[in-house]
Design an enzyme around this catalytic site. Structure first.
Site, PDB file in Angstrom:
ATOM      1  N   CYS A 187       0.862  -1.185   0.000  1.00 18.11           N
ATOM      2  CA  CYS A 187       0.000   0.000   0.000  1.00 18.11           C
ATOM      3  C   CYS A 187       0.903   1.241   0.000  1.00 18.11           C
ATOM      4  O   CYS A 187       0.652   2.223  -0.705  1.00 18.11           O
ATOM      5  CB  CYS A 187      -0.868   0.044   1.252  1.00 18.11           C
ATOM      6  SG  CYS A 187      -1.826  -1.440   1.580  1.00 18.11           S
ATOM      7  N   HIS A 226       1.090   4.886  -2.019  1.00 19.54           N
ATOM      8  CA  HIS A 226       0.400   5.966  -1.308  1.00 19.54           C
ATOM      9  C   HIS A 226       1.222   6.648  -0.221  1.00 19.54           C
ATOM     10  O   HIS A 226       0.752   7.592   0.401  1.00 19.54           O
ATOM     11  CB  HIS A 226      -0.934   5.457  -0.770  1.00 19.54           C
ATOM     12  CG  HIS A 226      -1.830   4.938  -1.857  1.00 19.54           C
ATOM     13  ND1 HIS A 226      -2.442   5.775  -2.771  1.00 19.54           N
ATOM     14  CD2 HIS A 226      -2.161   3.675  -2.227  1.00 19.54           C
ATOM     15  CE1 HIS A 226      -3.142   5.041  -3.633  1.00 19.54           C
ATOM     16  NE2 HIS A 226      -2.987   3.769  -3.338  1.00 19.54           N
ATOM     17  N   ARG A 280     -12.507  -1.261  -1.818  1.00 16.91           N
ATOM     18  CA  ARG A 280     -11.334  -0.618  -2.421  1.00 16.91           C
ATOM     19  C   ARG A 280     -10.071  -1.434  -2.168  1.00 16.91           C
ATOM     20  O   ARG A 280      -9.224  -1.573  -3.042  1.00 16.91           O
ATOM     21  CB  ARG A 280     -11.185   0.804  -1.877  1.00 16.91           C
ATOM     22  CG  ARG A 280     -10.241   1.671  -2.685  1.00 16.91           C
ATOM     23  CD  ARG A 280     -10.820   1.951  -4.055  1.00 16.91           C
ATOM     24  NE  ARG A 280      -9.853   2.558  -4.974  1.00 16.91           N
ATOM     25  CZ  ARG A 280      -8.968   1.880  -5.683  1.00 16.91           C
ATOM     26  NH1 ARG A 280      -8.876   0.569  -5.563  1.00 16.91           N
ATOM     27  NH2 ARG A 280      -8.143   2.501  -6.508  1.00 16.91           N
ATOM     28  N   CYS A 332      -7.473  -2.856  -4.960  1.00 15.42           N
ATOM     29  CA  CYS A 332      -6.030  -2.579  -4.933  1.00 15.42           C
ATOM     30  C   CYS A 332      -5.247  -3.891  -4.935  1.00 15.42           C
ATOM     31  O   CYS A 332      -4.262  -4.027  -5.652  1.00 15.42           O
ATOM     32  CB  CYS A 332      -5.663  -1.779  -3.689  1.00 15.42           C
ATOM     33  SG  CYS A 332      -5.898  -0.009  -3.873  1.00 15.42           S
TER      34      CYS A 332
END
Lengths: 288, 127
Positions: free
Chosen positions: A194, A198, A245, A249
């Site tokens: 992740c 991000h 979500r 992802c």
């Protein structure tokens, strides 16, 4: 002799460093996380991060503001509202399970339940309420569940996220740590965490898509995505929970997604939401 | 074992031939076209294919549209890599040089076959 001294010095350094690492708890993590983004995007006020990519790209923001003038989620939100007050067969309703919903409650989810020793998300609580009242639980991640949850989020707009990780409870800390590990661990054939997108690369593009900062991602969920809207039909097609979500992802990096409300995703949601503590809820947000 | 493999290859070429027969009125032209595609061009196709290399997701490359910008633009490769082999190693597993890189390990995770990586290297080396 000299090398021995060096090794000893290194060991002493490790010993001195180790307790420091052990002490870095959720509060220190949150402080460092926030400061990282504030430094990376100077001039963007903290609250603005609740607007995701629209906080950092003026062109996209103008487009988004135009979309918000006639929000595409309004019809679906009405359905969510109707579901929230609809009487169960026993005469009760979801509203009875969430008596403070109209004052705003979304900011307190997910929360640590010390008796059950697990993290409870808003969506889990909604479906447990239905089950407890003899109703069939909603399907996870989208549809009515996401719409009801989005409605509760809508009622909570402006309330600041206040997820609590009790630092004297090792079980709660274990859930938090599991979520943190998930967030930073590389996964899938494409080997992305992740954090790779991000934390390391927000504001940069993957092909034409602008990557959002992880800070503030949770504020606008359940979200209304044009991509989801295009894939489905009806007023609820665009809605999805944060775990929908996560699933998307994970698939994009070619990892096998976990089940909705699995320990893995609930842990991730716990850590991920805690990192946005203090930011205002603005669900449901419109996203591409 | 070897015999089986040969048989399969033959079957595949037959199928390919049949496929091209079905698609074009002149099989000779189709065969010519296929031969004309150099290794570098094949590498470019693999590099630009979203389901294969998808290099444009992160890198700007001459001839590609809407590139991402997570990685550096792919230019002056011969200045940046001492040899084709060094470039190949970077594509095969970029985490060897930098464990924190976002670049997928195309060889180690079998995202591309060895042959596909060879072709991509030939293409990238020309940039």
């Amino acid at each position: 002799m000299k090398s021995k001294t060096l090794i000893l010095a290194a060991a002493a350094g490790l010993a001195a460093g180790a307790p420091l690492l052990a002490q870095a708890g959720p509060k220190e993590d949150l402080k460092a996380f926030r400061e990282y983004y504030m430094k990376r995007f100077p001039g963007v006020p903290l609250d603005e991060f609740a607007n995701g990519v629209y906080a950092i790209d003026a062109g996209m923001r103008a487009e988004w503001e135009q979309m918000e003038e006639f929000p595409p989620y309004e019809l679906g939100l009405d359905i969510g509202k109707a579901e929230f007050y609809k009487k169960f067969k026993n005469g009760k309703s979801l509203a009875d399970c969430f008596p403070d919903a109209e004052k705003g409650i979304k900011q307190n989810y997910p929360y640590w339940d010390p008796k059950r020793k697990e993290v409870i998300t808003l969506e889990l609580a909604i479906n447990e309420c239905r089950k407890a009242n003899g109703e069939k639980p909603y399907k996870w991640k989208k549809g009515k569940l996401a719409a009801v949850s989005a409605y509760i989020g809508y009622l909570s707009r402006g309330k600041r996220i206040n997820v609590v990780v009790p630092e004297d409870d090792p079980d709660a800390l274990a859930w938090y740590e599991r979520g943190k590990r998930f967030f930073y661990a590389k996964r899938g054939q494409l080997n992305f965490s992740c954090a790779d997108c991000h934390v390391a690369n927000p504001g940069r593009r993957i092909r034409a898509n602008l990557l959002s900062p992880a800070l503030g991602q949770v504020t606008h969920f359940p979200a209304y995505r044009k991509k989801w809207e295009a894939k489905g039909s009806g007023a609820l097609a665009g809605f999805g929970t944060i775990q929908r979500r996560y699933t998307g992802c994970n698939k994009q990096v070619r990892a096998k997604p976990f089940k909705a409300q699995s320990v893995e995703y609930r842990s991730l949601e716990y850590f991920h939401t805690y990192m946005s503590n203090g930011l205002p809820i603005n669900a449901p947000g419109v996203r591409m | 074992m070897r015999k089986a493999a040969t048989l399969i290859t033959t079957a595949v070429s037959a199928a390919t031939l049949l496929g091209s027969l079905a698609l074009t009125s002149d099989p000779a032209v189709a065969a010519e076209k296929k031969k004309a595609l150099s290794v570098v061009e094949q590498g470019k196709q693999i590099a630009f294919n979203r389901k294969k290399g998808n290099c444009l997701a992160c890198h700007q490359i001459a001839g590609g549209t809407l590139p991402g910008n997570i990685g550096p633009p792919l230019v002056a490769m011969k200045q940046r890599f001492p040899s084709k082999q060094a470039l190949r190693e970077q594509i095969w597993d970029a985490t060897k040089r930098n464990p924190n890189t976002s670049m997928p390990p195309f060889g180690r995770h079998k995202i591309l076959t060895e042959d596909e990586i060879d072709k991509v290297v030939e293409f990238i080396w020309t940039l």
